[in-house]
Design a protein around this motif. Structure first.
Motif, PDB file in Angstrom:
ATOM      1  N   UNK A 126       0.960  -1.165  -0.042  1.00 35.30           N
ATOM      2  CA  UNK A 126      -0.433  -0.021  -0.062  1.00 35.30           C
ATOM      3  C   UNK A 126       1.037   1.371  -0.007  1.00 35.30           C
ATOM      4  N   UNK A 127       1.834   0.811   0.487  1.00 35.41           N
ATOM      5  CA  UNK A 127       2.664   2.288   1.212  1.00 35.41           C
ATOM      6  C   UNK A 127       3.444   2.433  -0.766  1.00 35.41           C
ATOM      7  N   UNK A 128       4.033   1.951  -1.196  1.00 39.97           N
ATOM      8  CA  UNK A 128       4.601   1.611  -3.137  1.00 39.97           C
ATOM      9  C   UNK A 128       3.403   2.585  -3.494  1.00 39.97           C
ATOM     10  N   UNK A 129       1.877   1.191  -4.034  1.00 44.14           N
ATOM     11  CA  UNK A 129       0.847   1.705  -5.037  1.00 44.14           C
ATOM     12  C   UNK A 129       0.441   3.446  -4.411  1.00 44.14           C
ATOM     13  N   UNK A 146      10.101   8.432  -7.124  1.00 41.78           N
ATOM     14  CA  UNK A 146      10.694   8.360  -8.270  1.00 41.78           C
ATOM     15  C   UNK A 146      11.911   9.859  -8.483  1.00 41.78           C
ATOM     16  N   UNK A 147      12.307   9.234  -6.949  1.00 46.19           N
ATOM     17  CA  UNK A 147      13.790   9.426  -6.255  1.00 46.19           C
ATOM     18  C   UNK A 147      14.534   8.551  -5.606  1.00 46.19           C
ATOM     19  N   UNK A 148      15.539   8.042  -5.995  1.00 48.50           N
ATOM     20  CA  UNK A 148      16.031   7.318  -5.434  1.00 48.50           C
ATOM     21  C   UNK A 148      16.489   6.661  -4.163  1.00 48.50           C
ATOM     22  N   UNK A 153      15.174   3.098   0.684  1.00 47.11           N
ATOM     23  CA  UNK A 153      14.525   2.357   2.016  1.00 47.11           C
ATOM     24  C   UNK A 153      13.586   1.722   1.770  1.00 47.11           C
ATOM     25  N   UNK A 154      12.809   1.225   0.981  1.00 49.14           N
ATOM     26  CA  UNK A 154      12.030   0.581   0.914  1.00 49.14           C
ATOM     27  C   UNK A 154      13.110  -1.322   0.615  1.00 49.14           C
ATOM     28  N   UNK A 155      13.583  -1.358  -0.085  1.00 49.58           N
ATOM     29  CA  UNK A 155      14.796  -2.520  -0.608  1.00 49.58           C
ATOM     30  C   UNK A 155      15.215  -2.757   0.503  1.00 49.58           C
ATOM     31  N   UNK A 156      16.069  -1.526   1.525  1.00 56.45           N
ATOM     32  CA  UNK A 156      16.799  -2.091   2.643  1.00 56.45           C
ATOM     33  C   UNK A 156      16.085  -2.743   3.320  1.00 56.45           C
ATOM     34  N   UNK A 157      14.550  -2.282   3.664  1.00 51.92           N
ATOM     35  CA  UNK A 157      13.825  -3.117   5.057  1.00 51.92           C
ATOM     36  C   UNK A 157      12.989  -4.338   4.206  1.00 51.92           C
ATOM     37  N   UNK A 212      11.427  -0.073  -9.229  1.00 49.96           N
ATOM     38  CA  UNK A 212      10.586   0.759  -9.183  1.00 49.96           C
ATOM     39  C   UNK A 212      11.479   2.386  -9.682  1.00 49.96           C
ATOM     40  N   UNK A 213      12.226   2.772  -9.207  1.00 49.98           N
ATOM     41  CA  UNK A 213      12.893   3.658  -9.535  1.00 49.98           C
ATOM     42  C   UNK A 213      12.405   4.000 -11.009  1.00 49.98           C
ATOM     43  N   UNK A 214      12.826   3.518 -12.023  1.00 50.35           N
ATOM     44  CA  UNK A 214      13.350   3.988 -13.545  1.00 50.35           C
ATOM     45  C   UNK A 214      11.687   3.621 -14.461  1.00 50.35           C
ATOM     46  N   UNK A 215      10.736   2.453 -13.448  1.00 54.54           N
ATOM     47  CA  UNK A 215       9.854   2.677 -14.003  1.00 54.54           C
ATOM     48  C   UNK A 215       9.030   4.005 -13.670  1.00 54.54           C
ATOM     49  N   UNK A 216       9.165   4.256 -12.286  1.00 55.43           N
ATOM     50  CA  UNK A 216       8.572   5.852 -11.588  1.00 55.43           C
ATOM     51  C   UNK A 216       8.858   7.054 -12.826  1.00 55.43           C
TER      52      UNK A 216
END
Length: 286
Positions: A126-129, A146-148, A153-157, A212-216
């Motif tokens: 839900x956070x990413x969405x 859209x910024x790294x 942070x989500x990837x580290x979690x 996620x970053x590049x798609x956004x």
């Protein structure tokens, strides 16, 4: 003869001056002509609004992230504060989204471990969405992911959850089996161990972040390109060039609906890959 020589000399001096003046006039006229400015990477680095020059600098993108989280909390509270056997529209949407996460958690982790990691997976989904969808909201028009910093942070979690799950389930063997897979001849560990280390402990968080970053980033740049081109063709161009604005507007509207699908898909993929990584850490071979 002297008169002809004098006229020739005057013309030789006057011609360069005339050409220079004509060039200046053309340059001035061309500078007044309308030019199209496409989007740039600066779209993702707006000027700071609060605490400029400090480690806690806040710009428009950070405020958008705050808004996305606040809207998510309000949406969750409003949809669950009075649960009914026959759900209303808001409750039904939340239950459907949560059921998608629950089914994936249970399918990948089993019911027992799925319940343990379900809050984490639901928060990620839900956070990413909501941060992805902020790029389609008028007045915001920029994805919080859209910024790294946020994807990282989500990837580290997700990475910490993967390590935690492995160490919790296989405290004495997780790291050893991850780097030295059982059944491999000892002399091949010279090749296998570096590959396993890079693929398991380095590339996973990096690929989660970049996917996620590049798609956004690409989605935002395309939307800005289509709608800024539409504005240019309708307001700045002349004659038949205005017709091109209809095409760019149509592409912009169509791509907006496509971006909704991408926002949903990327939130789902991020959550699913987190569940898969945790499942790999919990696997019995560790």
């Amino acid at each position: 003869m002297a008169r002809s020589t004098q006229e020739t000399a005057l013309l030789s001096h006057a011609l360069p001056l005339s050409l220079t003046a004509a060039g200046s006039t053309v340059a001035a006229g061309s500078s007044d002509a309308a030019t199209f400015q496409g989007p740039s990477i600066n779209e993702f680095f707006p000027d700071p609004i609060f605490f400029a020059g400090t480690p806690i600098e806040i710009d428009r993108l950070v405020i958008i992230r705050f808004i996305a989280v606040a809207v998510l909390l309000v949406f969750a509270f409003a949809g669950t504060r009075a649960l009914k056997l026959v759900p209303n529209r808001g409750q039904a949407m939340i239950e459907y989204g949560f059921d998608v996460v629950r089914r994936n958690a249970f399918d990948n982790l089993g019911e027992r471990e799925g319940r343990r990691y379900l809050p984490l997976l639901a928060s990620i989904f839900f956070g990413v969405l909501f941060m992805n969808l902020s790029g389609l909201i008028p007045g915001l028009n920029l994805q919080g992911t859209s910024r790294i910093a946020m994807p990282a942070l989500l990837a580290v979690i997700a990475y910490i959850a993967f390590i935690y799950a492995g160490l919790r389930k296989h405290a004495g063997t997780f790291l050893r089996n991850a780097l030295f897979p059982p059944g491999v001849p000892w002399y091949l560990y010279i090749i296998v161990t570096p590959i396993e280390f890079v693929s398991t402990f380095v590339l996973r968080p990096i690929t989660l972040t970049l996917r996620l970053l590049m798609n956004m980033v690409v989605g935002h740049l395309l939307l800005v390109l289509f709608f800024s081109a539409t504005w240019f063709f309708f307001t700045e161009s002349h004659g038949l060039f205005k017709v091109f604005g209809i095409g760019t507007l149509a592409f912009g509207i169509a791509f907006s609906f496509f971006e909704i699908l991408v926002a949903l898909l990327q939130a789902y993929v991020f959550m699913l890959l987190t569940a898969v990584y945790i499942q790999l850490a919990l696997a019995d071979e560790h």
